[in-house]
Motif scaffolding. Structure first.
Motif, PDB file in Angstrom:
ATOM      1  N   ALA A 151       0.816  -1.009  -0.485  1.00 45.33           N
ATOM      2  CA  ALA A 151      -0.028  -0.270  -0.053  1.00 45.33           C
ATOM      3  C   ALA A 151       0.865   0.841   0.080  1.00 45.33           C
ATOM      4  N   THR A 152       0.445   2.118  -0.506  1.00 45.55           N
ATOM      5  CA  THR A 152       0.744   3.580  -0.459  1.00 45.55           C
ATOM      6  C   THR A 152       0.652   4.839  -0.195  1.00 45.55           C
ATOM      7  N   PRO A 153       1.225   5.042   0.583  1.00 44.41           N
ATOM      8  CA  PRO A 153       0.477   6.498   2.097  1.00 44.41           C
ATOM      9  C   PRO A 153       0.575   8.348   0.668  1.00 44.41           C
ATOM     10  N   VAL A 154      -0.397   8.751   0.845  1.00 39.79           N
ATOM     11  CA  VAL A 154      -0.292   9.756  -0.320  1.00 39.79           C
ATOM     12  C   VAL A 154      -0.489  11.487   0.800  1.00 39.79           C
ATOM     13  N   PHE A 155       0.152  12.050   1.247  1.00 37.53           N
ATOM     14  CA  PHE A 155      -0.109  13.220   1.623  1.00 37.53           C
ATOM     15  C   PHE A 155      -0.053  14.531   0.707  1.00 37.53           C
ATOM     16  N   ILE A 156      -1.143  15.042   0.123  1.00 37.21           N
ATOM     17  CA  ILE A 156      -1.520  15.949  -0.535  1.00 37.21           C
ATOM     18  C   ILE A 156      -1.466  17.250   0.338  1.00 37.21           C
ATOM     19  N   THR A 157      -1.144  18.176   0.053  1.00 38.58           N
ATOM     20  CA  THR A 157      -0.873  19.894   0.914  1.00 38.58           C
ATOM     21  C   THR A 157      -1.518  20.166   0.442  1.00 38.58           C
ATOM     22  N   ILE A 158      -2.332  21.251   0.852  1.00 38.57           N
ATOM     23  CA  ILE A 158      -3.728  21.903   1.414  1.00 38.57           C
ATOM     24  C   ILE A 158      -3.171  23.158   1.815  1.00 38.57           C
ATOM     25  N   ASP A 159      -1.409  23.901   1.908  1.00 39.87           N
ATOM     26  CA  ASP A 159      -0.472  25.006   1.826  1.00 39.87           C
ATOM     27  C   ASP A 159       0.574  24.558   0.316  1.00 39.87           C
ATOM     28  N   PRO A 160       0.097  24.848  -0.587  1.00 41.68           N
ATOM     29  CA  PRO A 160       0.904  25.010  -1.063  1.00 41.68           C
ATOM     30  C   PRO A 160       1.799  26.185  -1.798  1.00 41.68           C
ATOM     31  N   GLU A 161       1.349  27.075  -1.250  1.00 39.96           N
ATOM     32  CA  GLU A 161       2.246  28.398  -1.130  1.00 39.96           C
ATOM     33  C   GLU A 161       3.683  28.091  -0.016  1.00 39.96           C
ATOM     34  N   ARG A 162       3.486  27.526   0.663  1.00 42.33           N
ATOM     35  CA  ARG A 162       4.913  27.139   1.439  1.00 42.33           C
ATOM     36  C   ARG A 162       5.111  26.098   0.840  1.00 42.33           C
ATOM     37  N   ASP A 163       4.723  24.422   0.609  1.00 36.12           N
ATOM     38  CA  ASP A 163       4.869  23.599   0.817  1.00 36.12           C
ATOM     39  C   ASP A 163       5.536  23.755  -0.843  1.00 36.12           C
ATOM     40  N   THR A 164       6.215  23.675  -1.279  1.00 35.22           N
ATOM     41  CA  THR A 164       6.702  23.531  -2.310  1.00 35.22           C
ATOM     42  C   THR A 164       7.316  21.806  -2.561  1.00 35.22           C
ATOM     43  N   PRO A 165       7.754  21.486  -3.496  1.00 29.37           N
ATOM     44  CA  PRO A 165       8.235  19.849  -3.808  1.00 29.37           C
ATOM     45  C   PRO A 165       9.204  19.326  -2.660  1.00 29.37           C
ATOM     46  N   GLU A 166      10.497  20.317  -2.633  1.00 29.46           N
ATOM     47  CA  GLU A 166      11.657  19.847  -1.790  1.00 29.46           C
ATOM     48  C   GLU A 166      11.473  19.945  -0.485  1.00 29.46           C
ATOM     49  N   ILE A 167       9.766  21.315   0.070  1.00 27.20           N
ATOM     50  CA  ILE A 167       9.665  21.147   1.449  1.00 27.20           C
ATOM     51  C   ILE A 167       8.846  19.699   1.830  1.00 27.20           C
ATOM     52  N   LEU A 168       8.082  19.027   0.909  1.00 22.54           N
ATOM     53  CA  LEU A 168       7.143  18.783   0.877  1.00 22.54           C
ATOM     54  C   LEU A 168       8.075  16.869   1.202  1.00 22.54           C
ATOM     55  N   ALA A 169       9.577  16.757   0.690  1.00 27.34           N
ATOM     56  CA  ALA A 169      10.076  15.444   0.122  1.00 27.34           C
ATOM     57  C   ALA A 169      10.898  15.290   1.665  1.00 27.34           C
ATOM     58  N   GLU A 170      11.440  16.005   1.796  1.00 28.29           N
ATOM     59  CA  GLU A 170      11.346  16.745   3.429  1.00 28.29           C
ATOM     60  C   GLU A 170      10.917  15.855   4.648  1.00 28.29           C
ATOM     61  N   PHE A 171       9.772  16.324   4.107  1.00 26.61           N
ATOM     62  CA  PHE A 171       8.513  15.316   5.187  1.00 26.61           C
ATOM     63  C   PHE A 171       7.969  14.814   5.072  1.00 26.61           C
ATOM     64  N   THR A 172       8.350  13.666   3.565  1.00 32.01           N
ATOM     65  CA  THR A 172       7.803  12.209   3.757  1.00 32.01           C
ATOM     66  C   THR A 172       8.749  11.863   3.836  1.00 32.01           C
ATOM     67  N   ASP A 173      10.132  12.047   3.327  1.00 27.69           N
ATOM     68  CA  ASP A 173      11.059  10.790   3.217  1.00 27.69           C
ATOM     69  C   ASP A 173      11.622  10.951   5.370  1.00 27.69           C
ATOM     70  N   VAL A 174      10.991  11.534   6.308  1.00 23.50           N
ATOM     71  CA  VAL A 174      11.335  11.623   7.531  1.00 23.50           C
ATOM     72  C   VAL A 174       9.384  10.386   8.025  1.00 23.50           C
ATOM     73  N   MET A 175       8.794  10.559   7.610  1.00 19.14           N
ATOM     74  CA  MET A 175       7.482   9.901   7.646  1.00 19.14           C
ATOM     75  C   MET A 175       7.316   8.025   7.142  1.00 19.14           C
TER      76      MET A 175
END
Length: 206
Positions: free
Chosen positions: A105-129
């Motif tokens: 199974a795959t966990p997916v995290f879709i931001t509702i704050d695209p103003e701050r959540d750039t691809p780079e920020i998301l990658a940092e978050f998901t890599d930890v998770m």
């Protein structure tokens, strides 16, 4: 990464109740096929559908690229002080429990704050998770369209400068390839409970 750590009373209430009055959920077609698995679906309109977003790698993707196996879809944001990280970690744990049972199974995290959540920020978050967690962002219009497809709620709180908070619903959606949305989970669902339900749907779909 700077984080805000103070919730307004209104924001906290919105997060805790998950805006249940906004969502009346139902599985798409195939009710008989998954009848024994249903945990949360009730009468209502269709949930989910096509979307076009930007992955944490910077690539433009659609639901066909992302939902290739049973998928747990969550709408949140990385600057969220506690709710989103807790829910994302819970979803990641459910995926690990499923792996032990032989179900991918795959966990997916879709931001509702695209103003701050750039691809780079998301990658940092998901890599930890979780190594399999997929982070998705996009333009304000793309994110809004995805949110509306899944009938989620989000609203930026006024003030706060760069450390603003976002009120949002907190459901996790189970989506299957070819089938689409089939069920959802509230915040009180445990990883083991989620894994049991996801495995039931995966087995029924195979």
């Amino acid at each position: 990464m700077n984080k805000a750590y103070v919730w307004s009373a209104v924001g906290l209430v919105a997060l805790m109740i998950g805006v249940p009055t906004y969502l009346t959920l139902t599985a798409n077609d195939g009710e008989d096929q998954f009848a024994q698995c249903s945990q949360g679906a009730v009468a209502g309109g269709d949930i989910g559908g096509p979307f076009e977003l930007v992955s944490e790698t910077g690539a433009t993707v659609t639901e066909k690229d992302v939902i290739t196996e049973p998928t747990l879809v969550y709408f949140g944001y990385t600057y969220c002080p506690d709710v989103c990280p807790l829910d994302a970690a819970r979803n990641a744990e459910a995926v690990d429990v499923l792996k032990e049972q032989g179900v991918d199974a795959t966990p997916v995290f879709i931001t509702i704050d695209p103003e701050r959540d750039t691809p780079e920020i998301l990658a940092e978050f998901t890599d930890v998770m979780h190594p399999k967690m997929v982070g998705l962002t996009g333009s304000a219009g793309q994110v809004k369209a995805a949110s509306q497809a899944y009938r989620t709620f989000y609203k930026k709180q006024p003030g706060g400068g760069e450390d603003y908070l976002v009120d949002h619903s907190t459901f996790t959606y189970l989506v299957l390839p070819e089938k689409g949305f089939v069920d959802f989970f509230r915040r009180d669902a445990t990883p083991d409970q989620m894994a049991e339900t996801v495995a039931c749907y995966a087995n029924a779909a195979s």
